[in-house]
Design a protein around this motif. Structure first.
Motif, PDB file in Angstrom:
ATOM      1  N   THR A  84      24.202  41.667 -31.782  1.00  0.00           N
ATOM      2  CA  THR A  84      25.318  41.547 -32.726  1.00  0.00           C
ATOM      3  C   THR A  84      25.908  40.149 -32.701  1.00  0.00           C
ATOM      4  OG1 THR A  84      25.827  43.890 -32.464  1.00  0.00           O
ATOM      5  CG2 THR A  84      27.556  42.502 -33.370  1.00  0.00           C
ATOM      6  N   LEU A  85      26.139  39.616 -31.501  1.00  0.00           N
ATOM      7  CA  LEU A  85      26.687  38.260 -31.390  1.00  0.00           C
ATOM      8  C   LEU A  85      25.748  37.227 -32.006  1.00  0.00           C
ATOM      9  CD1 LEU A  85      28.153  38.401 -27.780  1.00  0.00           C
ATOM     10  CD2 LEU A  85      29.435  38.259 -29.924  1.00  0.00           C
ATOM     11  N   ALA A  86      24.452  37.385 -31.764  1.00  0.00           N
ATOM     12  CA  ALA A  86      23.485  36.434 -32.329  1.00  0.00           C
ATOM     13  C   ALA A  86      23.465  36.516 -33.854  1.00  0.00           C
ATOM     14  CB  ALA A  86      22.100  36.700 -31.763  1.00  0.00           C
ATOM     15  N   LEU A  87      23.508  37.722 -34.395  1.00  0.00           N
ATOM     16  CA  LEU A  87      23.500  37.858 -35.855  1.00  0.00           C
ATOM     17  C   LEU A  87      24.795  37.338 -36.472  1.00  0.00           C
ATOM     18  CD1 LEU A  87      21.783  41.338 -36.285  1.00  0.00           C
ATOM     19  CD2 LEU A  87      20.795  39.075 -36.694  1.00  0.00           C
ATOM     20  N   LEU A  88      25.916  37.557 -35.798  1.00  0.00           N
ATOM     21  CA  LEU A  88      27.189  37.039 -36.311  1.00  0.00           C
ATOM     22  C   LEU A  88      27.279  35.518 -36.216  1.00  0.00           C
ATOM     23  CD1 LEU A  88      29.750  39.686 -35.019  1.00  0.00           C
ATOM     24  CD2 LEU A  88      29.035  39.270 -37.383  1.00  0.00           C
ATOM     25  N   SER A  89      26.495  34.935 -35.324  1.00  0.00           N
ATOM     26  CA  SER A  89      26.532  33.477 -35.181  1.00  0.00           C
ATOM     27  C   SER A  89      25.949  32.763 -36.400  1.00  0.00           C
ATOM     28  CB  SER A  89      25.790  33.039 -33.915  1.00  0.00           C
ATOM     29  OG  SER A  89      24.390  33.085 -34.095  1.00  0.00           O
ATOM     30  N   VAL A  90      25.369  33.504 -37.338  1.00  0.00           N
ATOM     31  CA  VAL A  90      24.852  32.883 -38.561  1.00  0.00           C
ATOM     32  C   VAL A  90      25.996  32.266 -39.371  1.00  0.00           C
ATOM     33  CG1 VAL A  90      24.943  34.842 -40.165  1.00  0.00           C
ATOM     34  CG2 VAL A  90      23.130  33.158 -40.382  1.00  0.00           C
ATOM     35  N   PHE A  91      27.221  32.729 -39.117  1.00  0.00           N
ATOM     36  CA  PHE A  91      28.373  32.159 -39.817  1.00  0.00           C
ATOM     37  C   PHE A  91      28.743  30.778 -39.290  1.00  0.00           C
ATOM     38  CE2 PHE A  91      28.939  36.744 -40.609  1.00  0.00           C
ATOM     39  CZ  PHE A  91      28.923  36.702 -41.997  1.00  0.00           C
ATOM     40  N   VAL A  92      28.133  30.366 -38.184  1.00  0.00           N
ATOM     41  CA  VAL A  92      28.301  28.997 -37.697  1.00  0.00           C
ATOM     42  C   VAL A  92      27.257  28.162 -38.436  1.00  0.00           C
ATOM     43  CG1 VAL A  92      28.240  27.465 -35.702  1.00  0.00           C
ATOM     44  CG2 VAL A  92      29.083  29.811 -35.448  1.00  0.00           C
ATOM     45  N   GLU A  93      27.681  27.495 -39.474  1.00  0.00           N
ATOM     46  CA  GLU A  93      26.767  26.758 -40.343  1.00  0.00           C
ATOM     47  C   GLU A  93      26.903  25.256 -40.127  1.00  0.00           C
ATOM     48  OE1 GLU A  93      27.824  27.955 -44.288  1.00  0.00           O
ATOM     49  OE2 GLU A  93      26.927  29.927 -44.072  1.00  0.00           O
ATOM     50  N   CYS A  94      25.794  24.561 -40.320  1.00  0.00           N
ATOM     51  CA  CYS A  94      25.818  23.101 -40.316  1.00  0.00           C
ATOM     52  C   CYS A  94      24.740  22.597 -41.282  1.00  0.00           C
ATOM     53  CB  CYS A  94      25.625  22.541 -38.910  1.00  0.00           C
ATOM     54  SG  CYS A  94      24.076  22.964 -38.148  1.00  0.00           S
ATOM     55  N   ILE A  95      24.845  21.361 -41.616  1.00  0.00           N
ATOM     56  CA  ILE A  95      23.907  20.759 -42.575  1.00  0.00           C
ATOM     57  C   ILE A  95      23.149  19.641 -41.880  1.00  0.00           C
ATOM     58  CG2 ILE A  95      23.730  19.467 -44.731  1.00  0.00           C
ATOM     59  CD1 ILE A  95      26.211  20.927 -45.695  1.00  0.00           C
ATOM     60  N   GLY A  96      21.816  19.644 -42.056  1.00  0.00           N
ATOM     61  CA  GLY A  96      20.952  18.597 -41.537  1.00  0.00           C
ATOM     62  C   GLY A  96      20.718  18.707 -40.053  1.00  0.00           C
ATOM     63  N   PRO A  97      19.989  17.812 -39.477  1.00  0.00           N
ATOM     64  CA  PRO A  97      19.361  16.624 -40.050  1.00  0.00           C
ATOM     65  C   PRO A  97      18.043  16.909 -40.768  1.00  0.00           C
ATOM     66  CG  PRO A  97      18.900  16.688 -37.718  1.00  0.00           C
ATOM     67  CD  PRO A  97      19.797  17.866 -38.026  1.00  0.00           C
ATOM     68  N   GLU A  98      17.563  18.165 -40.704  1.00  0.00           N
ATOM     69  CA  GLU A  98      16.326  18.487 -41.413  1.00  0.00           C
ATOM     70  C   GLU A  98      16.525  18.296 -42.920  1.00  0.00           C
ATOM     71  OE1 GLU A  98      17.862  20.630 -39.396  1.00  0.00           O
ATOM     72  OE2 GLU A  98      16.541  20.897 -37.687  1.00  0.00           O
ATOM     73  N   LEU A  99      15.483  17.844 -43.591  1.00  0.00           N
ATOM     74  CA  LEU A  99      15.546  17.619 -45.032  1.00  0.00           C
ATOM     75  C   LEU A  99      14.709  18.662 -45.761  1.00  0.00           C
ATOM     76  CD1 LEU A  99      15.131  13.731 -45.162  1.00  0.00           C
ATOM     77  CD2 LEU A  99      17.239  15.061 -45.326  1.00  0.00           C
ATOM     78  N   PRO A 126      12.532   5.872 -58.596  1.00  0.00           N
ATOM     79  CA  PRO A 126      12.528   4.938 -59.747  1.00  0.00           C
ATOM     80  C   PRO A 126      11.746   5.472 -60.944  1.00  0.00           C
ATOM     81  CG  PRO A 126      11.732   3.857 -57.721  1.00  0.00           C
ATOM     82  CD  PRO A 126      11.967   5.282 -57.406  1.00  0.00           C
ATOM     83  N   SER A 127      10.688   6.218 -60.676  1.00  0.00           N
ATOM     84  CA  SER A 127       9.874   6.717 -61.790  1.00  0.00           C
ATOM     85  C   SER A 127      10.392   8.053 -62.317  1.00  0.00           C
ATOM     86  CB  SER A 127       8.416   6.883 -61.336  1.00  0.00           C
ATOM     87  OG  SER A 127       8.333   7.882 -60.336  1.00  0.00           O
ATOM     88  N   GLY A 128      11.276   8.693 -61.577  1.00  0.00           N
ATOM     89  CA  GLY A 128      11.804   9.990 -62.012  1.00  0.00           C
ATOM     90  C   GLY A 128      10.856  11.137 -61.768  1.00  0.00           C
ATOM     91  N   SER A 129       9.797  10.897 -61.007  1.00  0.00           N
ATOM     92  CA  SER A 129       8.829  11.963 -60.756  1.00  0.00           C
ATOM     93  C   SER A 129       8.615  12.206 -59.255  1.00  0.00           C
ATOM     94  CB  SER A 129       7.495  11.625 -61.414  1.00  0.00           C
ATOM     95  OG  SER A 129       6.970  10.440 -60.847  1.00  0.00           O
ATOM     96  N   GLU A 130       9.532  11.722 -58.443  1.00  0.00           N
ATOM     97  CA  GLU A 130       9.415  11.920 -57.003  1.00  0.00           C
ATOM     98  C   GLU A 130      10.348  13.041 -56.561  1.00  0.00           C
ATOM     99  OE1 GLU A 130      10.022   8.169 -55.072  1.00  0.00           O
ATOM    100  OE2 GLU A 130       8.754   7.124 -56.518  1.00  0.00           O
ATOM    101  N   PHE A 131      10.091  13.568 -55.374  1.00  0.00           N
ATOM    102  CA  PHE A 131      10.909  14.651 -54.844  1.00  0.00           C
ATOM    103  C   PHE A 131      12.311  14.173 -54.485  1.00  0.00           C
ATOM    104  CE2 PHE A 131       6.683  16.471 -53.476  1.00  0.00           C
ATOM    105  CZ  PHE A 131       6.698  17.491 -54.405  1.00  0.00           C
ATOM    106  N   CYS A 132      13.286  15.076 -54.654  1.00  0.00           N
ATOM    107  CA  CYS A 132      14.669  14.833 -54.244  1.00  0.00           C
ATOM    108  C   CYS A 132      14.895  15.561 -52.921  1.00  0.00           C
ATOM    109  CB  CYS A 132      15.653  15.375 -55.273  1.00  0.00           C
ATOM    110  SG  CYS A 132      15.418  14.728 -56.930  1.00  0.00           S
ATOM    111  N   TYR A 133      15.295  14.832 -51.909  1.00  0.00           N
ATOM    112  CA  TYR A 133      15.534  15.422 -50.592  1.00  0.00           C
ATOM    113  C   TYR A 133      17.021  15.461 -50.291  1.00  0.00           C
ATOM    114  CZ  TYR A 133      10.547  14.826 -49.687  1.00  0.00           C
ATOM    115  OH  TYR A 133       9.184  14.899 -49.751  1.00  0.00           O
ATOM    116  N   LYS A 134      17.448  16.581 -49.689  1.00  0.00           N
ATOM    117  CA  LYS A 134      18.821  16.730 -49.212  1.00  0.00           C
ATOM    118  C   LYS A 134      18.772  17.372 -47.831  1.00  0.00           C
ATOM    119  CE  LYS A 134      21.056  17.838 -53.627  1.00  0.00           C
ATOM    120  NZ  LYS A 134      21.822  18.899 -54.313  1.00  0.00           N
ATOM    121  N   PRO A 135      19.789  17.133 -47.008  1.00  0.00           N
ATOM    122  CA  PRO A 135      19.854  17.844 -45.735  1.00  0.00           C
ATOM    123  C   PRO A 135      19.997  19.349 -45.991  1.00  0.00           C
ATOM    124  CG  PRO A 135      21.365  15.985 -45.738  1.00  0.00           C
ATOM    125  CD  PRO A 135      20.840  16.137 -47.130  1.00  0.00           C
TER     126      PRO A 135
END
Length: 106
Positions: free
Chosen positions: A4-19, A28-37
């Motif tokens: 239960t504690l592990a499943l509730l820990s999903v509410f601890v959110e963070c962003i990145g560093p994975e893209l 520049p060409s408009g045809s490359e991938f857009c990456y976000k954290p």
């Protein structure tokens, strides 16, 4: 309790560093991938990752996002160790307290 504690820990959110790829109209060409954290959830090890293009962006859900089972098992093991250590500490404290009460009465 550990699960239960592990499943509730999903509410601890963070962003990145994975893209993650969030589109394909960048560069520049408009045809490359857009990456976000990427948004991820879980503590102490993140185990749920926002799936791009499938789920609601920047919102975690077990049904539609990527689940890392190994990381979830590690979180469960961590919480199990914490719960068992706490239970042992409380048990020892109670035993010590009962022994001190017995010695006080004699």
């Amino acid at each position: 309790m550990a699960i239960t504690l592990a499943l509730l820990s999903v509410f601890v959110e963070c962003i990145g560093p994975e893209l993650a790829v969030y589109g394909s109209l960048c560069g520049p060409s408009g045809s490359e991938f857009c990456y976000k954290p990427v948004l991820k959830g879980g503590f102490p090890v993140a185990y749920l990752f926002d799936a791009t293009g499938v789920s609601v962006e920047r919102q975690l859900a077990f049904v539609e996002d990527d689940l890392s089972v190994g990381a979830l098992v590690l979180d469960i093991a961590t919480y199990l160790a914490i719960v068992l250590s706490t239970m042992m500490a409380i048990s020892r404290w109670r035993q010590d307290r009962m022994q001190s009460v017995r010695f006080d009465r004699t």
